[in-house]
Motif scaffolding. Structure first.
Motif, PDB file in Angstrom:
ATOM      1  N   ALA A 154       0.776  -1.285   0.015  1.00 11.85           N
ATOM      2  CA  ALA A 154       0.073  -0.011  -0.209  1.00 11.85           C
ATOM      3  C   ALA A 154       0.779   1.293  -0.061  1.00 11.85           C
ATOM      4  N   ALA A 155       1.798   1.194   0.734  1.00  6.37           N
ATOM      5  CA  ALA A 155       2.826   2.424   0.985  1.00  6.37           C
ATOM      6  C   ALA A 155       3.156   2.554  -0.484  1.00  6.37           C
ATOM      7  N   TYR A 156       3.830   1.690  -1.306  1.00  4.19           N
ATOM      8  CA  TYR A 156       4.480   1.823  -2.596  1.00  4.19           C
ATOM      9  C   TYR A 156       3.347   2.255  -3.306  1.00  4.19           C
ATOM     10  N   ALA A 157       2.124   1.752  -3.469  1.00 10.15           N
ATOM     11  CA  ALA A 157       1.232   2.270  -4.490  1.00 10.15           C
ATOM     12  C   ALA A 157       0.852   3.824  -3.990  1.00 10.15           C
ATOM     13  N   LEU A 158       0.630   4.144  -2.934  1.00 10.46           N
ATOM     14  CA  LEU A 158       0.164   5.454  -2.485  1.00 10.46           C
ATOM     15  C   LEU A 158       1.529   6.553  -2.763  1.00 10.46           C
ATOM     16  N   THR A 159       2.597   6.026  -2.870  1.00 12.68           N
ATOM     17  CA  THR A 159       3.707   6.833  -3.062  1.00 12.68           C
ATOM     18  C   THR A 159       3.962   7.007  -4.625  1.00 12.68           C
ATOM     19  N   TRP A 160       4.163   5.947  -5.619  1.00 11.53           N
ATOM     20  CA  TRP A 160       4.668   5.949  -6.840  1.00 11.53           C
ATOM     21  C   TRP A 160       3.804   5.541  -8.080  1.00 11.53           C
ATOM     22  N   MET A 161       2.659   5.275  -7.590  1.00 10.96           N
ATOM     23  CA  MET A 161       1.522   4.894  -8.830  1.00 10.96           C
ATOM     24  C   MET A 161       0.716   6.029  -8.561  1.00 10.96           C
ATOM     25  N   GLU A 162       0.104   6.541  -9.680  1.00 12.70           N
ATOM     26  CA  GLU A 162      -0.832   7.608 -10.265  1.00 12.70           C
ATOM     27  C   GLU A 162      -2.200   6.778 -10.367  1.00 12.70           C
ATOM     28  N   PHE A 163      -3.194   7.180  -9.431  1.00 11.71           N
ATOM     29  CA  PHE A 163      -4.712   6.693  -9.447  1.00 11.71           C
ATOM     30  C   PHE A 163      -5.205   7.526  -8.777  1.00 11.71           C
ATOM     31  N   PRO A 164      -6.868   7.953  -9.094  1.00 15.54           N
ATOM     32  CA  PRO A 164      -7.758   8.845  -8.525  1.00 15.54           C
ATOM     33  C   PRO A 164      -7.727   8.396  -7.074  1.00 15.54           C
ATOM     34  N   GLY A 165      -8.089   9.370  -6.277  1.00 13.20           N
ATOM     35  CA  GLY A 165      -8.174   9.258  -4.864  1.00 13.20           C
ATOM     36  C   GLY A 165      -7.029   8.810  -3.871  1.00 13.20           C
ATOM     37  N   ARG A 166      -5.783   8.882  -4.501  1.00 12.46           N
ATOM     38  CA  ARG A 166      -4.850   8.543  -3.784  1.00 12.46           C
ATOM     39  C   ARG A 166      -4.632   9.078  -2.366  1.00 12.46           C
ATOM     40  N   GLN A 167      -4.572  10.388  -2.459  1.00 15.72           N
ATOM     41  CA  GLN A 167      -4.480  11.202  -1.241  1.00 15.72           C
ATOM     42  C   GLN A 167      -5.548  10.992  -0.172  1.00 15.72           C
ATOM     43  N   ALA A 168      -6.778  10.961  -0.936  1.00 17.60           N
ATOM     44  CA  ALA A 168      -7.819  10.681   0.169  1.00 17.60           C
ATOM     45  C   ALA A 168      -7.797   9.231   1.053  1.00 17.60           C
TER      46      ALA A 168
END
Length: 309
Positions: free
Chosen positions: A123-137
């Protein structure tokens, strides 16, 4: 004009070299005196932090009557009277089903540590280096779960476990501990992975590496200090937990961990509280082994030389 060098004395010593040596020794002494308050404070804090543990260790070898009548420090009044020390406290604790409790605690702690580490790292890798809608939320909601009291979730989760028929099983406590540890794990690992050099990730993408390969070959090796830190925190919390195990596992001896067995040994009214002194050190063996085996990851610099300027 140039200074005329002073000739050496009768013993062949140069006055200039003696002066330089004295200045070096003086500077070392001044640095030592400047740092003396810090050294004293560190020693004092270490002593005060270790003193209760020393008292607990000495008390674990004292008979119950001596524990009630005098303090542990009275042992130093007669240090050679070893006949006042006994191993009965340890024998009583070990004979109360501690062996099965150790196995149960390992069965609970290891999966409850590995599961949140694996999920939080992905999850940390996805939230840091992957672009997708709602990541910051998603990240904000995950971090917000840190402020939710654990006690508020006990009854709803227990009702869900009862409906699914997994209440009182190891699976129930694995899922509970994994869920409770995920917010902190995602927060810590996301901040650490986000601090890794972007050049590494971009270079891997240029070379055609997929997200999975980048994660396994670059992110995980470089993130071992943070992963090890979270592993220590999670393992110690799960190993020392009593509330979650008591609620989701019950008091059965087949699944009871070390903390629950110690609680039963002491008794409902605390009449055998002296056994906690021995039980505490027995239960500390595994956490201490885990900590000392992983502490090198706290100080090892895995990023050294990873990016060349």
């Amino acid at each position: 004009m140039t200074a005329t060098p002073i000739p050496p004395d009768a013993q062949g010593r140069s006055p200039q070299k003696d002066y330089v040596a004295r200045k070096k020794e003086q500077s070392k002494f001044e640095r030592f005196m400047a740092r003396a308050p810090v050294h004293f404070a560190v020693v004092a804090i270490a002593f005060l932090w270790t003193l209760p543990t020393l008292g607990l260790f000495i008390s674990s070898f004292r008979p119950p009557d001596d524990l009630i009548s005098s303090g542990w420090w009275t042992v130093f009044l007669h240090p050679l009277e070893l006949t006042r020390l006994t191993l009965n406290n340890y024998q009583e604790v070990l004979s109360a089903g501690m062996g099965q409790a150790f196995l149960n605690s390992l069965v609970i702690s290891i999966p409850a540590t590995v599961i949140p580490i694996a999920i939080a790292t992905f999850a940390a890798y996805a939230l840091t280096w992957m672009e997708f809608p709602g990541r910051q939320a998603i990240f904000i909601v995950t971090v917000g779960l840190l402020v939710v009291p654990l006690q508020m979730t006990l009854i709803p989760i227990l009702q869900a476990y009862s409906a699914l028929g997994i209440s009182g099983t190891f699976l129930a406590v694995w899922l509970a501990h994994a869920a409770y540890g995920l917010p902190l794990g995602v927060y810590l690992l996301r901040n650490y992975i986000g601090s890794l050099p972007r050049d590494l990730i971009e270079a891997a993408a240029v070379d055609g590496a997929s997200h999975l390969k980048t994660f396994t070959k670059i992110i995980v090796p470089l993130s071992m200090p943070a992963i090890a830190s979270f592993a220590v925190f999670q393992f110690l919390w799960v190993w020392n937990d009593l509330l979650v195990a008591l609620v989701y596992l019950g008091g059965s001896e087949q699944v009871a961990p070390v903390t629950l067995v110690l609680r039963n040994i002491v008794g409902d009214r605390g009449q055998d509280w002296y056994l906690l002194t021995a039980g505490a050190f027995i239960s500390m063996l595994v956490p201490m082994a885990v900590f000392f085996s992983l502490q090198r990851f706290f100080v090892r610099g895995l990023l050294a030389g990873s990016v060349k300027g």
